[in-house]
Write a protein that holds these residues in place. Structure first.
Motif, PDB file in Angstrom:
ATOM      1  N   THR A 207       0.815  -1.213   0.000  1.00  0.00           N
ATOM      2  CA  THR A 207       0.000   0.000   0.000  1.00  0.00           C
ATOM      3  C   THR A 207       0.850   1.266   0.000  1.00  0.00           C
ATOM      4  N   ALA A 208       2.117   1.130   0.368  1.00  0.00           N
ATOM      5  CA  ALA A 208       3.004   2.299   0.353  1.00  0.00           C
ATOM      6  C   ALA A 208       3.169   2.847  -1.059  1.00  0.00           C
ATOM      7  N   GLY A 209       2.901   2.022  -2.072  1.00  0.00           N
ATOM      8  CA  GLY A 209       3.017   2.487  -3.450  1.00  0.00           C
ATOM      9  C   GLY A 209       1.704   2.899  -4.064  1.00  0.00           C
ATOM     10  N   LEU A 210       0.630   2.948  -3.268  1.00  0.00           N
ATOM     11  CA  LEU A 210      -0.679   3.335  -3.778  1.00  0.00           C
ATOM     12  C   LEU A 210      -1.010   4.753  -3.314  1.00  0.00           C
ATOM     13  N   PRO A 211      -1.460   5.619  -4.214  1.00  0.00           N
ATOM     14  CA  PRO A 211      -1.642   7.032  -3.842  1.00  0.00           C
ATOM     15  C   PRO A 211      -2.937   7.349  -3.108  1.00  0.00           C
ATOM     16  N   ALA A 212      -3.929   6.432  -3.116  1.00  0.00           N
ATOM     17  CA  ALA A 212      -5.219   6.795  -2.528  1.00  0.00           C
ATOM     18  C   ALA A 212      -5.894   5.574  -1.931  1.00  0.00           C
ATOM     19  N   ALA A 213      -6.662   5.822  -0.850  1.00  0.00           N
ATOM     20  CA  ALA A 213      -7.423   4.773  -0.175  1.00  0.00           C
ATOM     21  C   ALA A 213      -8.715   5.379   0.362  1.00  0.00           C
ATOM     22  N   ALA A 214      -9.726   4.529   0.512  1.00  0.00           N
ATOM     23  CA  ALA A 214     -11.007   4.987   1.041  1.00  0.00           C
ATOM     24  C   ALA A 214     -11.716   3.823   1.718  1.00  0.00           C
ATOM     25  N   ALA A 215     -12.697   4.178   2.545  1.00  0.00           N
ATOM     26  CA  ALA A 215     -13.565   3.205   3.201  1.00  0.00           C
ATOM     27  C   ALA A 215     -14.972   3.369   2.653  1.00  0.00           C
ATOM     28  N   THR A 216     -15.722   2.273   2.617  1.00  0.00           N
ATOM     29  CA  THR A 216     -17.070   2.350   2.082  1.00  0.00           C
ATOM     30  C   THR A 216     -18.008   1.405   2.810  1.00  0.00           C
ATOM     31  N   ASN A 217     -19.164   1.931   3.201  1.00  0.00           N
ATOM     32  CA  ASN A 217     -20.264   1.102   3.690  1.00  0.00           C
ATOM     33  C   ASN A 217     -21.570   1.881   3.480  1.00  0.00           C
ATOM     34  N   SER A 218     -22.666   1.379   4.037  1.00  0.00           N
ATOM     35  CA  SER A 218     -23.962   1.990   3.739  1.00  0.00           C
ATOM     36  C   SER A 218     -24.117   3.390   4.333  1.00  0.00           C
ATOM     37  N   HIS A 219     -23.291   3.736   5.316  1.00  0.00           N
ATOM     38  CA  HIS A 219     -23.365   5.070   5.912  1.00  0.00           C
ATOM     39  C   HIS A 219     -22.494   6.074   5.163  1.00  0.00           C
ATOM     40  N   GLN A 223     -15.734   7.427   2.019  1.00  0.00           N
ATOM     41  CA  GLN A 223     -14.996   8.026   3.131  1.00  0.00           C
ATOM     42  C   GLN A 223     -13.494   7.945   2.877  1.00  0.00           C
ATOM     43  N   ALA A 224     -12.839   9.079   2.812  1.00  0.00           N
ATOM     44  CA  ALA A 224     -11.401   9.115   2.535  1.00  0.00           C
ATOM     45  C   ALA A 224     -10.607   8.490   3.681  1.00  0.00           C
ATOM     46  N   ILE A 225      -9.495   7.860   3.341  1.00  0.00           N
ATOM     47  CA  ILE A 225      -8.523   7.383   4.327  1.00  0.00           C
ATOM     48  C   ILE A 225      -7.236   8.177   4.128  1.00  0.00           C
ATOM     49  N   GLN A 226      -6.819   8.879   5.176  1.00  0.00           N
ATOM     50  CA  GLN A 226      -5.594   9.688   5.132  1.00  0.00           C
ATOM     51  C   GLN A 226      -4.363   8.814   5.349  1.00  0.00           C
ATOM     52  N   ILE A 231       1.509   4.924   6.817  1.00  0.00           N
ATOM     53  CA  ILE A 231       1.482   5.078   5.363  1.00  0.00           C
ATOM     54  C   ILE A 231       0.466   6.149   4.990  1.00  0.00           C
ATOM     55  N   ASP A 232       0.901   7.137   4.214  1.00  0.00           N
ATOM     56  CA  ASP A 232       0.045   8.267   3.849  1.00  0.00           C
ATOM     57  C   ASP A 232      -0.528   8.073   2.443  1.00  0.00           C
ATOM     58  N   PHE A 233      -1.768   8.549   2.258  1.00  0.00           N
ATOM     59  CA  PHE A 233      -2.440   8.445   0.962  1.00  0.00           C
ATOM     60  C   PHE A 233      -2.864   9.856   0.528  1.00  0.00           C
ATOM     61  N   PRO A 234      -1.966  10.585  -0.091  1.00  0.00           N
ATOM     62  CA  PRO A 234      -2.196  12.017  -0.329  1.00  0.00           C
ATOM     63  C   PRO A 234      -3.256  12.335  -1.377  1.00  0.00           C
ATOM     64  N   LEU A 235      -3.540  11.404  -2.298  1.00  0.00           N
ATOM     65  CA  LEU A 235      -4.473  11.693  -3.389  1.00  0.00           C
ATOM     66  C   LEU A 235      -5.832  11.046  -3.152  1.00  0.00           C
ATOM     67  N   TYR A 236      -6.223  10.943  -1.883  1.00  0.00           N
ATOM     68  CA  TYR A 236      -7.503  10.277  -1.585  1.00  0.00           C
ATOM     69  C   TYR A 236      -8.685  10.980  -2.259  1.00  0.00           C
ATOM     70  N   GLY A 237      -8.557  12.278  -2.506  1.00  0.00           N
ATOM     71  CA  GLY A 237      -9.658  13.012  -3.122  1.00  0.00           C
ATOM     72  C   GLY A 237     -10.004  12.508  -4.509  1.00  0.00           C
ATOM     73  N   HIS A 238      -9.027  12.030  -5.237  1.00  0.00           N
ATOM     74  CA  HIS A 238      -9.306  11.492  -6.571  1.00  0.00           C
ATOM     75  C   HIS A 238     -10.169  10.244  -6.469  1.00  0.00           C
ATOM     76  N   LEU A 239      -9.833   9.372  -5.530  1.00  0.00           N
ATOM     77  CA  LEU A 239     -10.600   8.132  -5.365  1.00  0.00           C
ATOM     78  C   LEU A 239     -12.005   8.419  -4.862  1.00  0.00           C
ATOM     79  N   THR A 240     -12.140   9.306  -3.881  1.00  0.00           N
ATOM     80  CA  THR A 240     -13.484   9.582  -3.368  1.00  0.00           C
ATOM     81  C   THR A 240     -14.365  10.235  -4.433  1.00  0.00           C
TER      82      THR A 240
END
Length: 256
Positions: A207-219, A223-226, A231-240
């Protein structure tokens, strides 16, 4: 507005006691908007399949009956949180409460823990361990917990699925876990929108080589993951943004 029905009736104290005291059973949770549900067919399939596995000697409640019981329990409500639980004896308990409010949420900071739920592919009532681990993470200053399996392969969050972006594609983890309905709905809709996706095992070091992460459920479908651990995910906004586009295109299925 919280109320509960079992098989379409107001339950007796004895029936509620039995439902609360016996932790065996399975359920699905959904958000209702305008008396419609995203992925209603997937919720019904989840209930059918889990009933066949946990209660093989009893026929699963028919889909039409489950939909009717949800509609009855909703009464005049058009928006609500609904939980459908299948209890021993094929009793169907429908709980109705206030709808989840979508408000802006800060990006999550999550901690990893080596843990696997019993029967991870089922949404069952045995949630003590995962809840305890999530609470421990919050006491340690994190927002939630992400579970790792053998080889530090990523599986799922405490009550959510995790998703990544590799710069070209949406990446879903492949591991023993619960296939969340929101995750399934998003995968189906993103496919219809021709968004590139892949499902594969993902280890924590990868995951250190992945720029973005997020969480997802019915609520919260997007949801962005920082951070995950350090390990930091600086481009989470693109994924969300991708996930929100997919969610906005989901066709909601009516409850009569």
């Amino acid at each position: 507005m919280t109320h509960v029905e079992i098989n379409g009736d107001a339950p007796s104290v004895e029936a509620l006691h039995q439902a609360a005291a016996w932790g065996f059973g399975h359920y699905t949770s959904m958000q209702v908007r305008g008396r419609a549900v995203a992925g209603l067919d997937l919720h019904l399939a989840r209930l059918r399949e889990a009933s066949a596995e946990l209660f093989p000697d009893d026929p699963a409640p028919p889909d039409g009956m489950v939909i009717e019981l949800i509609g009855h329990a909703l009464r005049a409500e058009r928006d609500a949180s609904v939980r459908v639980t299948i209890l021993p004896g094929m009793d169907v308990m429908v709980s109705v409460s206030a709808p989840a409010v979508e408000t802006p949420r800060p990006p999550l900071r999550v901690r990893t823990v080596r843990f696997g739920r019993d029967l991870p592919h089922l949404k069952h009532r045995g949630t003590l361990a995962q809840t305890h681990l999530a609470m421990e993470a919050r006491r340690a200053g994190f927002d939630d917990v992400l579970f790792l399996g053998p080889g530090d392969v990523i599986s799922e969050g405490s009550v959510w699925n995790v998703v990544f972006w590799d710069g070209d594609r949406v990446v879903w983890p492949q591991a023993p876990m619960l296939a969340g309905i929101t995750m399934q709905v998003l995968r189906r809709t993103l496919t219809s929108l021709d968004v590139p996706q892949i499902t594969r095992p993902i280890s924590l070091p990868e995951t250190a080589g992945l720029p973005a992460a997020a969480a997802t459920n019915s609520h919260f479908p997007d949801q962005a993951i920082q951070t995950i651990d350090e390990i930091d995910f600086p481009l989470y906004g693109h994924l969300t943004t991708i996930l929100r586009k997919g969610w906005n295109a989901v066709p909601w299925q009516a409850i009569v």
